[in-house]
Design a protein around this motif. Structure first.
Motif, mmCIF file in Angstrom:
data_model
loop_
_atom_site.group_PDB
_atom_site.id
_atom_site.type_symbol
_atom_site.label_atom_id
_atom_site.label_comp_id
_atom_site.label_asym_id
_atom_site.label_seq_id
_atom_site.Cartn_x
_atom_site.Cartn_y
_atom_site.Cartn_z
ATOM 1 N N PRO A 53 68.611 57.640 56.237
ATOM 2 C CA PRO A 53 68.716 57.537 57.701
ATOM 3 C C PRO A 53 70.007 58.132 58.260
ATOM 4 N N ILE A 54 71.118 57.980 57.543
ATOM 5 C CA ILE A 54 72.402 58.501 58.026
ATOM 6 C C ILE A 54 72.405 60.027 57.971
ATOM 7 N N VAL A 55 71.903 60.590 56.884
ATOM 8 C CA VAL A 55 71.847 62.046 56.752
ATOM 9 C C VAL A 55 70.991 62.648 57.864
ATOM 10 N N ARG A 56 69.839 62.061 58.089
ATOM 11 C CA ARG A 56 68.935 62.572 59.115
ATOM 12 C C ARG A 56 69.585 62.510 60.502
ATOM 13 N N ALA A 57 70.240 61.383 60.815
ATOM 14 C CA ALA A 57 70.887 61.238 62.120
ATOM 15 C C ALA A 57 72.070 62.189 62.272
ATOM 16 N N PHE A 58 72.818 62.368 61.191
ATOM 17 C CA PHE A 58 73.970 63.274 61.229
ATOM 18 C C PHE A 58 73.512 64.699 61.510
ATOM 19 N N GLU A 59 72.472 65.116 60.813
ATOM 20 C CA GLU A 59 71.982 66.483 60.976
ATOM 21 C C GLU A 59 71.393 66.722 62.366
ATOM 22 N N LYS A 60 70.839 65.681 62.986
ATOM 23 C CA LYS A 60 70.253 65.799 64.324
ATOM 24 C C LYS A 60 71.285 65.640 65.430
ATOM 25 N N GLY A 61 72.506 65.226 65.061
ATOM 26 C CA GLY A 61 73.533 65.011 66.067
ATOM 27 C C GLY A 61 73.406 63.687 66.802
ATOM 28 N N ASP A 62 72.642 62.751 66.231
ATOM 29 C CA ASP A 62 72.442 61.448 66.869
ATOM 30 C C ASP A 62 73.643 60.538 66.641
ATOM 31 N N SER A 63 73.851 59.609 67.549
ATOM 32 C CA SER A 63 74.960 58.655 67.417
ATOM 33 C C SER A 63 74.541 57.370 66.723
#
Length: 385
Positions: free
Chosen positions: A272-282
């Motif tokens: 979940p962290i990798v996916r959010a990081f790559e999408k630019g999500d906070s």
């Protein structure tokens, strides 16, 4: 004791430390313990540390337990920082081996401090959801403190962890589902049962134990932080704790402003962290269908996700995934080259090092620290005999 208050990491609301607290009463986000570093620094100096024992309680002034109250301790902390003999190649690679803690994992750090404070503040029954090592640590420290431990674990938790908890006297409940389902079950029952919830970042003191990773790392490197830290990230308490420690040490005048580039390492089956990081999500959305043999990484939704993502970006770091097959393959490679039987979570970081090095994210001769968070002995189900 120099603890002033608890403060919400999101809205900033202050809470009285002298009462048991879980999350912020206003917004439901994690609380941080705020220490009066000016006063703490009068007795806690770099020079004073040279005369103190190896336990994490050597940093007592920046930890929450009042003076004169004995901690619930099994000798946690003071783990070795080992120079990699062969695996690092042209990188200056070091391994912080947390498998040498009590209960063979880094979870001992957080539970020592959290159980000490829970007992001091009057809790008698503790509960935690765990995919393995946190449960074993709570069982051990609760037994040491004379408190009741209630541990909820997914049914597919490694057998060694389940047995460990039971043999340490804990009440173990196996749940069909993930660690999030275990946490939901505790939330449903805790008020009626009189349990205090010790979940990751749902109480303010496990992170205080984990922040000693940062203090030790700086001290072991003679107060110069490494260029890069690779950290296996499930709930992320250790990563967040280290970042807090770096701020505290700078305030104490022990280190400068430079920070390591922080990289979260997750399993491809639960990232979940990798996916959010790559999408630019906070924040990180819950990861569907989470699966990995590295049970400590099987956390589909971390309550401290916004803190983790902010640290990765502030430090100019990143996030990377590793698949299970590669973790298991690298475990043997690390074992044969460094003499350490690392947990799959730790092995994931060694695999990530190769990916980051080949991708140009880590340069030749940079000083890199990998955290091996536990012992491979706990994960025998993952390996062929």
């Amino acid at each position: 004791m120099f603890l002033r208050h608890l403060e919400c990491t999101a809205c900033g609301l202050r809470h009285d430390w002298s009462q048991l607290h879980n999350l912020c009463t206003a917004c439901g986000k994690p609380l941080f313990a705020i220490v009066d570093l000016g006063k703490a620094g009068r007795t806690l100096t770099r020079e004073a540390l040279t005369t103190r024992g190896k336990s994490l309680w050597r940093y007592r002034e920046v930890l929450p337990l009042p003076e004169g109250v004995g901690p619930v301790s099994l000798g946690e902390g003071g783990t070795p920082l080992l120079r990699a003999a062969r695996f690092g190649g042209d990188v200056d690679l070091w391994i912080k081996d947390e498998s040498q803690n009590p209960t063979q994992s880094f979870k001992a750090r957080g539970m020592s401090v959290a159980v000490s404070m829970a007992k001091y503040l009057g809790a008698t029954k503790l509960a935690v959801p765990s995919a393995g090592n946190a449960g074993g640590a709570l069982a051990a420290y609760a037994a040491r403190a004379g408190l009741e431990a209630n541990i909820f674990m997914p049914r597919d938790t490694p057998r060694a962890n389940i047995i460990e908890c039971r043999e340490l006297g804990a009440h173990v409940t196996l749940v069909s589902g993930l660690i999030t389902d275990c946490g939901a079950e505790i939330a449903r029952r805790k008020d009626a049962e009189g349990w205090f919830d010790m979940s990751t970042l749902k109480e303010p003191y496990r992170i205080e134990g984990k922040k000693t990773l940062g203090y030790e790392l700086a001290e072991q490197f003679d107060w110069k932080l490494p260029d890069v830290i690779l950290y296996p990230t499930g709930g992320g308490t250790g990563l967040i704790g280290m970042w807090k420690a770096f701020y505290e040490m700078e305030t104490l005048g022990w280190i400068g402003k430079k920070r390591p580039r922080m990289f979260s390492v997750q399993a491809s089956g639960c990232a979940p962290i990798v996916r959010a990081f790559e999408k630019g999500d906070s924040i990180a959305a819950e990861f569907p269908g989470a699966h990995t043999c590295a049970s400590g990484l099987r956390v589909p939704k971390a309550i401290g996700d916004f803190l983790i993502l902010n640290i990765l970006r502030q430090s100019n770091g990143g996030a990377v995934t590793v698949d299970d097959e590669e973790m298991i393959r690298v475990t043997r490679k690390v074992g044969s080259s460094e003499g350490l039987f690392v947990a799959p979570e730790g092995a994931a970081c060694f695999a990530a090092l190769k990916l980051l090095r080949s991708g140009g994210k880590i340069a030749s001769a940079e000083r890199v620290v990998i955290f091996n968070t536990g012992s491979g002995i706990k994960y025998l189900d993952c390996y062929e005999a």
